[in-house]
Design a protein around this motif. Structure first.
Motif, PDB file in Angstrom:
ATOM      1  N   VAL A  11      -9.252  31.450 -13.457  1.00 23.00           N
ATOM      2  CA  VAL A  11      -7.959  30.881 -13.863  1.00 23.00           C
ATOM      3  C   VAL A  11      -7.659  29.697 -12.939  1.00 23.00           C
ATOM      4  CG1 VAL A  11      -5.488  31.285 -14.206  1.00 23.00           C
ATOM      5  CG2 VAL A  11      -7.131  33.140 -14.638  1.00 23.00           C
ATOM      6  N   ILE A  12      -7.465  28.542 -13.541  1.00 24.14           N
ATOM      7  CA  ILE A  12      -7.180  27.344 -12.753  1.00 24.14           C
ATOM      8  C   ILE A  12      -5.691  27.292 -12.436  1.00 24.14           C
ATOM      9  CG2 ILE A  12      -7.171  24.813 -12.802  1.00 24.14           C
ATOM     10  CD1 ILE A  12      -9.671  25.012 -14.629  1.00 24.14           C
ATOM     11  N   THR A  13      -5.371  27.127 -11.145  1.00 24.47           N
ATOM     12  CA  THR A  13      -3.968  27.051 -10.747  1.00 24.47           C
ATOM     13  C   THR A  13      -3.821  26.225  -9.480  1.00 24.47           C
ATOM     14  OG1 THR A  13      -1.943  28.361 -10.443  1.00 24.47           O
ATOM     15  CG2 THR A  13      -3.934  29.209  -9.402  1.00 24.47           C
ATOM     16  N   THR A  14      -2.597  26.136  -8.979  1.00 32.05           N
ATOM     17  CA  THR A  14      -2.304  25.333  -7.791  1.00 32.05           C
ATOM     18  C   THR A  14      -2.243  26.207  -6.537  1.00 32.05           C
ATOM     19  OG1 THR A  14      -0.423  24.242  -6.691  1.00 32.05           O
ATOM     20  CG2 THR A  14       0.062  25.481  -8.667  1.00 32.05           C
ATOM     21  N   PRO A  15      -2.696  25.688  -5.407  1.00 32.22           N
ATOM     22  CA  PRO A  15      -2.564  26.462  -4.162  1.00 32.22           C
ATOM     23  C   PRO A  15      -1.177  26.314  -3.548  1.00 32.22           C
ATOM     24  CG  PRO A  15      -3.739  24.413  -3.704  1.00 32.22           C
ATOM     25  CD  PRO A  15      -3.444  24.418  -5.190  1.00 32.22           C
TER      26      PRO A  15
END
Ligand SMILES: *Cc1c(COP(=O)(O)O)cnc(C)c1O
Length: 368
Positions: free
Chosen positions: A80-84
């Motif tokens: 799942v691509i997300t923001t840190p």
């Protein structure tokens, strides 16, 4: 001088007391504490507000994100691509299901995920993209949706825990992608008096899945068709949100006015403001700015009775529990933001005088 509240929930309750008290009393009288009539009433109202077919209330914003991923059938090893640069819940729910958070850096000026970096992070294992509409500003949803469509209709979940009420090109946050997930944690733009959250979708099949997952995967009483959770929002909390909705349009308007005024007043000070894109309205869940000498400024403000907060001091890839998903990677914009961001008092009931006091003290602290 007395301390300012960071978020003035007491003033909000005083303004809404008759309505909220009456709604709570009604629930106590009818006694349907779980899945009572207020649950459906709230879901219908929120779905209409956002402009989508389905609203499913759940026990928290975290649970909303978790249930969205479960409804999409996230399996161990899926990415799942997300923001840190977010609250931990965003990455947490991915890992809880055995998924792999794939972090992508933020835009330095908005602190939202940079769509230009998403495409390079897509692999055959990408199961979803989870952007976060941070501080109450919707992220670049059109660009993100276009990338998702181009790569075989990857589902997009907007973590809208901070952006309920915000608009993007005239449309409401939560109604811009496969799923919108929000939180009714008390300090969010639309809060209850405990924990609560909601999922939004136009997809009938996903909505049904989410409704079943919310009650232990039941498709009918004691028929557990799939794996689920105990994730209902209780009737009392739904009653509170119904009460809050009565002046929510006014509150959103106040948030826009107060946010705009903060931005104008800050233009004369040596700080970097958050960029707000012209095609969207930010509801300022947090009013956040960037400072190079944050610690000193924060100490002086706090001494002057101006509370501040840091959202967030450490990006996810530098957190012990998530470090393995960032090994050898660097996210310079997230790392810099974590060093520099600071949030000022913000709520619809913040008065002009209070705001002037915040700015005057900030100006003093910056000169020191
Ligand atoms: C608050 C928040 C959550 C979690 O919401 P809860 O209701 O506290 O579980 C998730 N993501 C973001 C970005 C948040 O700010």
């Amino acid at each position: 001088m007395s301390n300012l509240p960071f978020i003035d929930l007491k003033a909000q309750y005083q303004a809404l007391k008759p309505s909220i008290d009456a709604r709570i009393q009604k629930v106590l009288d009818h006694g349907q504490y779980i899945m009572g009539p207020e649950v459906k009433e709230l879901e219908d109202k929120l779905a209409a507000y956002v402009g989508v077919k389905h609203c499913i209330t759940v026990s928290s914003g975290t649970e909303a994100l978790l249930i969205a991923l479960m409804a999409l059938d996230l399996r161990p090893g899926d990415e799942v691509i997300t923001t840190p640069f977010t609250f931990a819940a965003t990455a947490e729910v991915i890992v809880l299901l055995g998924g792999v958070p794939v972090f992508v850096d933020i835009q330095s000026d908005t602190c939202n995920i940079d769509p230009q970096l998403i495409e390079a992070a897509i692999t055959p294992k990408t199961k979803a993209i989870m952007p976060v509409s941070l501080y109450g500003q919707v992220c670049d949803m059109d660009e993100i949706n276009a990338i998702a469509t181009r790569h075989g209709n990857i589902p997009v979940i907007e973590d809208a825990a901070q952006s309920f009420g915000a608009t993007y090109k005239g449309r409401k946050s939560c109604g811009l992608s496969t799923f919108g997930a929000t939180s009714f944690f008390p300090s969010k733009p639309l809060g209850c008096y405990g924990d609560g959250g909601a999922l939004f979708t136009d997809d009938d099949v996903l909505a049904q899945a989410a409704r079943e997952i919310r009650v232990h995967g039941q498709s009918a009483r004691y028929t557990h068709t799939r794996l689920g959770v105990g994730g209902r929002m209780d009737t009392l909390q739904c009653a509170v949100v119904l009460g809050k909705l009565e002046r929510f349009d006014w509150e959103v308007e106040q948030r826009l006015i107060i946010g705009r005024r903060y931005q104008e007043l800050l233009a004369n000070l040596p700080v970097r403001r958050l960029a707000v894109r012209e095609d969207r309205d930010c509801v300022w869940a947090q009013f956040t700015l960037h400072l190079e000498n944050r610690t000193a400024v924060q100490q002086q403000l706090n001494a002057a009775g101006i509370p501040t907060a840091i959202h967030y001091p450490k990006p996810m890839h530098q957190q012990p529990a998530y470090a393995k998903y960032g090994q050898g990677l660097s996210f310079p914009n997230s790392e810099r933001a974590a060093q520099q961001v600071m949030s000022l008092p913000m709520s619809p009931d913040l008065s002009v005088d209070q705001q002037d006091r915040v700015i005057a003290e900030l100006a003093k602290a910056l000169q020191a």
